[in-house]
Design a protein around this motif. Structure first.
Motif, PDB file in Angstrom:
ATOM      1  N   ALA A 392      49.993   7.397  53.331  1.00  0.00           N
ATOM      2  CA  ALA A 392      50.015   7.003  54.714  1.00  0.00           C
ATOM      3  C   ALA A 392      48.548   6.527  55.287  1.00  0.00           C
ATOM      4  O   ALA A 392      48.707   5.452  55.786  1.00  0.00           O
ATOM      5  N   GLY A 395      48.467   3.119  54.175  1.00  0.00           N
ATOM      6  CA  GLY A 395      49.572   2.203  54.607  1.00  0.00           C
ATOM      7  C   GLY A 395      50.620   1.594  53.547  1.00  0.00           C
ATOM      8  O   GLY A 395      51.142   0.745  53.632  1.00  0.00           O
ATOM      9  N   ARG A 396      50.670   2.509  52.527  1.00  0.00           N
ATOM     10  CA  ARG A 396      51.727   2.166  51.351  1.00  0.00           C
ATOM     11  C   ARG A 396      53.132   2.827  51.916  1.00  0.00           C
ATOM     12  O   ARG A 396      53.477   3.700  51.289  1.00  0.00           O
ATOM     13  N   ILE A 397      53.671   1.923  52.882  1.00  0.00           N
ATOM     14  CA  ILE A 397      54.777   2.260  53.725  1.00  0.00           C
ATOM     15  C   ILE A 397      56.128   2.380  52.792  1.00  0.00           C
ATOM     16  O   ILE A 397      56.857   3.422  52.634  1.00  0.00           O
ATOM     17  N   ASP A 398      56.154   1.761  51.805  1.00  0.00           N
ATOM     18  CA  ASP A 398      57.309   1.629  50.975  1.00  0.00           C
ATOM     19  C   ASP A 398      57.172   2.932  49.825  1.00  0.00           C
ATOM     20  O   ASP A 398      58.193   3.370  49.690  1.00  0.00           O
ATOM     21  N   THR A 401      57.794   6.082  51.937  1.00  0.00           N
ATOM     22  CA  THR A 401      59.225   6.020  52.365  1.00  0.00           C
ATOM     23  C   THR A 401      60.210   6.610  51.011  1.00  0.00           C
ATOM     24  O   THR A 401      60.965   7.418  51.416  1.00  0.00           O
ATOM     25  N   LEU A 434      49.769   8.589  59.280  1.00  0.00           N
ATOM     26  CA  LEU A 434      50.226   7.076  59.611  1.00  0.00           C
ATOM     27  C   LEU A 434      49.641   6.613  60.941  1.00  0.00           C
ATOM     28  O   LEU A 434      48.974   5.812  61.266  1.00  0.00           O
ATOM     29  N   TYR A 439      49.060   2.958  62.031  1.00  0.00           N
ATOM     30  CA  TYR A 439      50.510   2.511  61.571  1.00  0.00           C
ATOM     31  C   TYR A 439      51.426   3.157  62.458  1.00  0.00           C
ATOM     32  O   TYR A 439      52.276   3.965  62.040  1.00  0.00           O
ATOM     33  N   ALA A 442      55.355   2.605  61.828  1.00  0.00           N
ATOM     34  CA  ALA A 442      55.842   3.292  60.566  1.00  0.00           C
ATOM     35  C   ALA A 442      55.852   5.169  61.096  1.00  0.00           C
ATOM     36  O   ALA A 442      56.948   5.707  60.539  1.00  0.00           O
TER      37      ALA A 442
END
Length: 605
Positions: A392, A395-398, A401, A434, A439, A442
């Protein structure tokens, strides 16, 4: 004590019974020849550090009729070591022959070790005290050239002497097993359990704790304590487990306070054993006192413990983290052998290492630790939180998730196992992180996903997590609040307040924050005053309300007060985790950049 014909006859029967008659003496003679032959070819036999030899005990009674007892003890103890698979042990005939050879040596223990090839030697003497025999024994690590442990004197009847040998064997088996485990790093500290059975019950508790099965560990420690109420190591570890339960309990304050009261009562009981404890155990007990007293006191004691052995380096790192000294924590952790994490709290190595990096904004390093933790402890679900946080922050969103997919897909039973945190809390913490790093979109997506999950939960399921029927509604209100859906969150909070009564501090604090956000300053201040009149003064909830009302100086003052009291229920030690949570708190966003707040948040070392 006078020697009598009847007594001599009894000893003759014992000697014959336990293999020291003519046949045994012939075997000993052969063993002497073998030992001498070996030594004639090699005067310096390599010692096996894992091989144990029992030397003939020295007769210091002044009664020649008791001399066979020293040789009988070799047979008696060696047989027990073999039967119970405590260690590899030199056969008694070889040990007796080697003891005979080493009898005139200046360093009898060293000469005996060379004659047998054993790196661990049990040796000692026995004495007469009135009508009793007293055995004083030692276990030496000859390879390292040091005493492993000096056994407490074992006293038993002189007639029949076999009863005394039974007591000696039981004490030796338990103490030897513990001493070898200490050397191998399987347990922390030397101890002298009265029997092997007692030690093995205790050791099962240690093993369960290492696996993260803390309820099972506590059950085993209590069983050991029930077997022998003088076995203080079990009591000290019971205290440790109950303290951690109290500190990490996520349910109502009554249960948490009860756990802490139990720990305090046990601490007072354990203080009665201080005089018989070794320095290390006294320090270990003192660490339990300091765990409650405050982070700096706890850290001082853990630093001293870390000097006694590498096992305590993890604890020193934990204490440094709680004292908000992340750099010092990482210095301690750098000395930990990660390939041989052998303490019950080894999982904290991974969590606290990651948290320390996070405090220092070393997010890539934190992610590296988190990945290593997941590889080493894939069964530990708490480490998912350790992995979510740096994803988080970066910012490694993928990737985040995908990991949340795993969190939400696990069966409810497994999610609850070994953790006080249900999956929605993991997701909420990830969303907070996040948002804290900018972010926001997100964060909203994660929160909405969590709302959808909460709204589909069956009634009563939450009891598996927090033992509270209202947990899911409260979690839903928290998510709605973080989604800035103030009116919806207020509706849920008010329903909870009506169900739970006017003293639900978390719900009241949430309503106060919503009032401040909706511009109802009078209502927000009234709730803050109501919180101030509740147990502990509820400074954290009031600090958030003050921050939302623009009262920054008052907010920081209350944050400092909350730290002293500790937001989790009066255990004054949680600065590290406390500050980590404040870093994520959306209600304190107005304080960012405010010098007194930034000073408060700055690491101390």
């Amino acid at each position: 004590m006078r020697s009598t014909p009847a007594r001599k006859a009894r000893f003759k029967r014992w000697v014959l019974r336990f293999g020291l008659g003519a046949a045994a003496l012939t075997a000993i003679t052969a063993a002497v020849v073998t030992v001498l032959a070996l030594r004639s070819h090699n005067n310096e036999v390599p010692l096996d550090p894992d091989l144990v030899a029992v030397a003939t005990l020295t007769n210091e009674t002044g009664d020649a009729t008791l001399a066979p007892l020293g040789r009988m003890a070799v047979e008696w103890i060696t047989q027990g070591i073999q039967q119970h698979s405590v260690a590899d042990v030199v056969p008694p005939t070889v040990a007796l022959a080697a003891a005979e050879e080493a009898r005139e040596a200046t360093d009898r223990v060293g000469a005996f070790a060379q004659a047998t090839g054993a790196g661990v030697v049990l040796h000692g003497a026995y004495y007469l005290l009135g009508d009793s025999l007293q055995f004083q024994l030692q276990i030496s690590d000859v390879v390292e050239g040091k005493l492993m442990i000096a056994l407490a004197p074992v006293t038993g009847p002189s007639e029949p002497a076999t009863e005394s040998l039974d007591l000696v064997r039981e004490r030796v088996l338990g103490t030897l097993a513990a001493a070898l485990d200490v050397r191998a790093g399987r347990v922390h500290l030397p101890m002298q359990p009265r029997s092997l059975e007692l030690y093995r019950v205790f050791r099962r508790g240690v093993d369960a704790a290492r696996r993260g099965e803390f309820e099972e560990a506590l059950r085993r420690y209590r069983a050991a304590w029930a077997m022998d109420s003088t076995f203080y190591p079990a009591l000290v570890l019971i205290i440790k487990r109950v303290q951690y339960q109290a500190h990490n309990y996520g349910g109502d304050s009554y249960v948490r306070d009860s756990l802490q009261a139990d720990a305090d009562s046990l601490l007072r009981l354990a203080d009665g054993y201080r005089d018989r404890m070794s320095e290390a155990w006294r320090l270990y007990l003192q660490a339990s006192h300091d765990f409650v007293a405050g982070p700096e006191a706890w850290l001082r004691t853990e630093r001293r413990l870390a000097e006694l052995g590498p096992w305590f380096t993890i604890y020193a790192g934990m204490a440094a983290f709680e004292a908000y000294r992340p750099r010092e924590a990482l210095e301690h952790f750098a000395r930990v052998d990660t390939a041989n994490l052998g303490v019950p709290e080894s999982r904290w190595y991974w969590e606290v290492s990651a948290e320390a990096h996070h405090m220092l904004r070393h997010y890539e390093e934190e992610l590296e630790v988190a990945r290593a933790a997941r590889r080493e402890r894939p069964e530990n679900l708490l480490l998912m939180d350790t992995h979510l946080r740096p994803l988080a922050a970066l910012g490694r969103i993928d990737a985040l998730t995908a990991l949340l997919d795993t969190v939400f897909a696990l069966p409810v039973e497994r999610r609850a196992s070994g953790s006080f945190w249900p999956p929605d809390l993991r997701a909420r913490r990830a969303a907070e992180e996040l948002r804290a790093h900018g972010y926001r979109d997100a964060a909203r997506q994660v929160l909405q996903r969590t709302v959808d999950w909460l709204e589909t939960r069956p009634a009563g399921e939450a009891r598996q997590f927090a033992r509270l029927a209202s947990y899911y509604p409260y979690a839903l209100a928290e998510c709605l609040y973080k989604l800035e859906r103030w009116e919806e969150a207020r509706t849920v909070y008010e329903e909870l307040l009506a169900e739970g009564g006017p003293d639900d501090t978390r719900v009241l604090a949430g309503l106060g924050a919503i009032a401040a956000r909706l511009g109802n300053a009078e209502r927000a201040r009234a709730i803050s005053e109501q919180l101030a009149g509740m147990p502990g003064g509820q400074p954290l909830g009031r600090a958030k309300i003050a921050a939302l009302l623009g009262q920054r100086e008052e907010a920081v003052r209350l944050l400092r007060e909350a730290l002293r009291h500790d937001a989790r229920g009066g255990i004054n030690r949680a600065w590290g985790m406390y500050v980590l949570r404040r870093h994520q708190d959306m209600d304190l966003e107005s304080l960012r950049g405010y010098p007194p707040f930034e000073l408060f948040m700055r690491p101390r070392g």
